[in-house]
Design an enzyme around this catalytic site. Structure first.
Site, PDB file in Angstrom:
ATOM      1  N   SER A   1       9.953  -9.685 -15.022  1.00  0.00           N
ATOM      2  CA  SER A   1       9.900  -9.845 -16.472  1.00  0.00           C
ATOM      3  C   SER A   1      10.957  -9.055 -17.230  1.00  0.00           C
ATOM      4  O   SER A   1      11.251  -9.384 -18.380  1.00  0.00           O
ATOM      5  CB  SER A   1       8.513  -9.461 -16.987  1.00  0.00           C
ATOM      6  OG  SER A   1       8.223  -8.093 -16.714  1.00  0.00           O
TER       7      SER A   1
ATOM      8  N   HIS B   1       6.746 -15.915 -15.428  1.00  0.00           N
ATOM      9  CA  HIS B   1       8.031 -16.231 -16.054  1.00  0.00           C
ATOM     10  C   HIS B   1       8.816 -17.295 -15.289  1.00  0.00           C
ATOM     11  O   HIS B   1       9.963 -17.585 -15.645  1.00  0.00           O
ATOM     12  CB  HIS B   1       8.867 -14.962 -16.188  1.00  0.00           C
ATOM     13  CG  HIS B   1       8.304 -13.986 -17.171  1.00  0.00           C
ATOM     14  ND1 HIS B   1       8.543 -14.063 -18.520  1.00  0.00           N
ATOM     15  CD2 HIS B   1       7.486 -12.920 -16.988  1.00  0.00           C
ATOM     16  CE1 HIS B   1       7.907 -13.072 -19.140  1.00  0.00           C
ATOM     17  NE2 HIS B   1       7.265 -12.367 -18.231  1.00  0.00           N
TER      18      HIS B   1
ATOM     19  N   LYS C   1       3.662 -18.648 -21.727  1.00  0.00           N
ATOM     20  CA  LYS C   1       5.123 -18.548 -21.763  1.00  0.00           C
ATOM     21  C   LYS C   1       5.735 -19.946 -21.725  1.00  0.00           C
ATOM     22  O   LYS C   1       5.828 -20.600 -22.744  1.00  0.00           O
ATOM     23  CB  LYS C   1       5.590 -17.635 -20.646  1.00  0.00           C
ATOM     24  CG  LYS C   1       5.051 -16.205 -20.856  1.00  0.00           C
ATOM     25  CD  LYS C   1       5.372 -15.274 -19.755  1.00  0.00           C
ATOM     26  CE  LYS C   1       4.946 -13.849 -20.086  1.00  0.00           C
ATOM     27  NZ  LYS C   1       3.494 -13.678 -20.336  1.00  0.00           N
TER      28      LYS C   1
END
Length: 427
Positions: A214, A242, A273
């Site tokens: 991240s 991610h 996300k």
């Protein structure tokens, strides 16, 4: 309690993390000292946290600017809304219809009265996306990591972490009471040495990594991780927070990127996300999924995700699978920004994703630059210690498929100016 803030010289000697280790008979003492630190940041104009959004979080966002005290439009490069799905018409429409049909929530935990058919549908869609048999929903990716780790591990087991794993993984490991071993970031020789000696001390072995890290944006070497896990009879868990919507064919994630789908035992998914919603899941076998539903305290004792959020997430998966041009555009934007930042002279690390670190190093310089970047209309995340190691303070740019050339050029122009002013870039 009102306290004076710190001078610039005092601020330069400390960071946000220094106050959690303040020991005093009064347990509020750390908060009092921290208040002085934060007040100093505010007094000198460096406070760029909790900037309220007053509209959709898109490539440009309307912000209640704490510096000017006015509403202003800013180029948004601090959000993990990688594909721009938070406000996608299909996602919003699906959520609105579910809200009208089901109401705001269930008022129950998933195992009792909190499961709708929508929840089961989303679990199956996420499992298929990650090449697994089943999936279990949680209210966040953080809760998913916590729930899986605490349910599966005991004090007789060992969990082996990459040094740069996300905080939710670290917290879950601590609460599990398992033994904890740490290997150097992406260092497979170090990991193998730990695995080789683990049989002498522990029963079960679990290796945990981020698929995409991240703060640095690099990808874990999953083929070698799968190989080592099999060789040493360990299980492997990968956090895809991610990676989903960003890397791999069609944005299916780091497992697809490395062609190891179906070979990883536990896969954590975050909906907040690339999929633009909120919530999390653990994809795994049907056997483990059933166990987690009963023994993961962070889902068993937590009210289920609202139906509107779940319907929006299903629609987001539909968009991901049916609009591959979004992922393609995201990568065009990523390559554009990385290319120009490097040409300026910025160190962007080894990013392989939509996360672009811009290394500054000195925390005081980062604070001062953050103020000027904010003043210039660019919404960036500034990351000091302990989120990154000392001496590696940075801006973290989060790229979106919806960023326009004007957005990117405006951000690059501001970063060029402040980089030269503060000596990060050569004049």
């Amino acid at each position: 309690m009102t306290m004076l803030g710190m001078s610039k010289e005092e601020l330069n000697k400390v960071s946000l993390a220094d106050y959690v280790r303040v020991y005093d008979k009064d347990l509020y003492k750390k908060a009092e000292m921290f208040h002085r630190f934060i007040q100093g940041i505010k007094d000198h104009g460096y406070y760029t946290y909790r900037r309220p959004l007053i509209g959709p979080c898109e490539h440009r966002a309307l912000v209640d600017d704490p510096i000017t005290g006015k509403q202003r439009e800013m180029v948004m490069m601090g959000s993990n809304n990688y594909l721009g799905l938070t406000n996608h018409p299909k996602v919003v429409e699906a959520a609105a219809k579910a809200l009208s049909k089901y109401g705001l929530g269930s008022g129950g935990v998933p195992l009792l009265s909190g499961t709708y058919a929508l929840h089961q549908e989303l679990e199956q869609r996420l499992a298929r996306l990650k090449g697994c048999e089943d999936a279990v929903l949680f209210t966040s990716g953080y809760a998913a990591n916590m729930g899986a780790l605490t349910a599966l591990l005991s004090e007789k087991d060992v969990v082996i972490n990459d040094r740069l794993n996300h905080a939710s993984i670290i917290d879950g490991c601590r609460l599990s009471h398992a033994g904890i071993e740490i290997f150097a970031h992406n260092n497979m020789e170090n990991l193998e040495a730990i695995l080789r000696s683990a049989d002498e001390k522990w029963d079960g072995k679990l290796v945990v990594v981020d698929g995409v890290y991240s703060m640095d944006g690099d990808i874990a070497p999953l083929p070698k991780l799968v190989e080592l896990a099999h060789q040493y009879k360990a299980y492997l868990m990968v956090d895809e927070a991610h990676g989903t919507g960003v890397v791999g064919p069609g944005g299916r994630g780091s497992l697809a990127h490395h062609q190891v789908e179906g070979q990883v035992d536990l896969v954590t998914i975050t909906l907040s996300k690339g999929l633009g919603c909120v919530g999390g899941a653990v994809a795994c076998t049907k056997l483990i999924a059933e166990y987690l539903r009963f023994y993961s305290r962070s889902t068993f004792f937590s009210t289920s995700l609202p139906p509107a959020v779940v319907a929006g997430a299903i629609a987001a998966v539909d968009v991901l699978e049916n609009e591959p041009e979004r992922v393609e555009q995201l990568w065009k934007n990523i390559r554009y920004m990385v290319k120009h930042l490097k040409e300026m002279g910025y160190d962007t690390g080894h990013t392989q994703s939509a996360i672009i670190p811009v290394l500054i190093g000195d925390e005081q310089k980062l604070r001062e630059m953050s103020f000027e970047v904010q003043e210039a209309g660019i919404y960036l995340s500034s990351i000091p210690y302990p989120a990154v190691p000392r001496g590696q303070a940075r801006f973290r740019l989060s790229m979106m498929a919806t960023h326009t050339p004007d957005d990117m050029d405006q951000a690059l122009d501001v970063l060029r100016k402040v980089g030269k002013k503060y000596g990060i870039l050569k004049s």
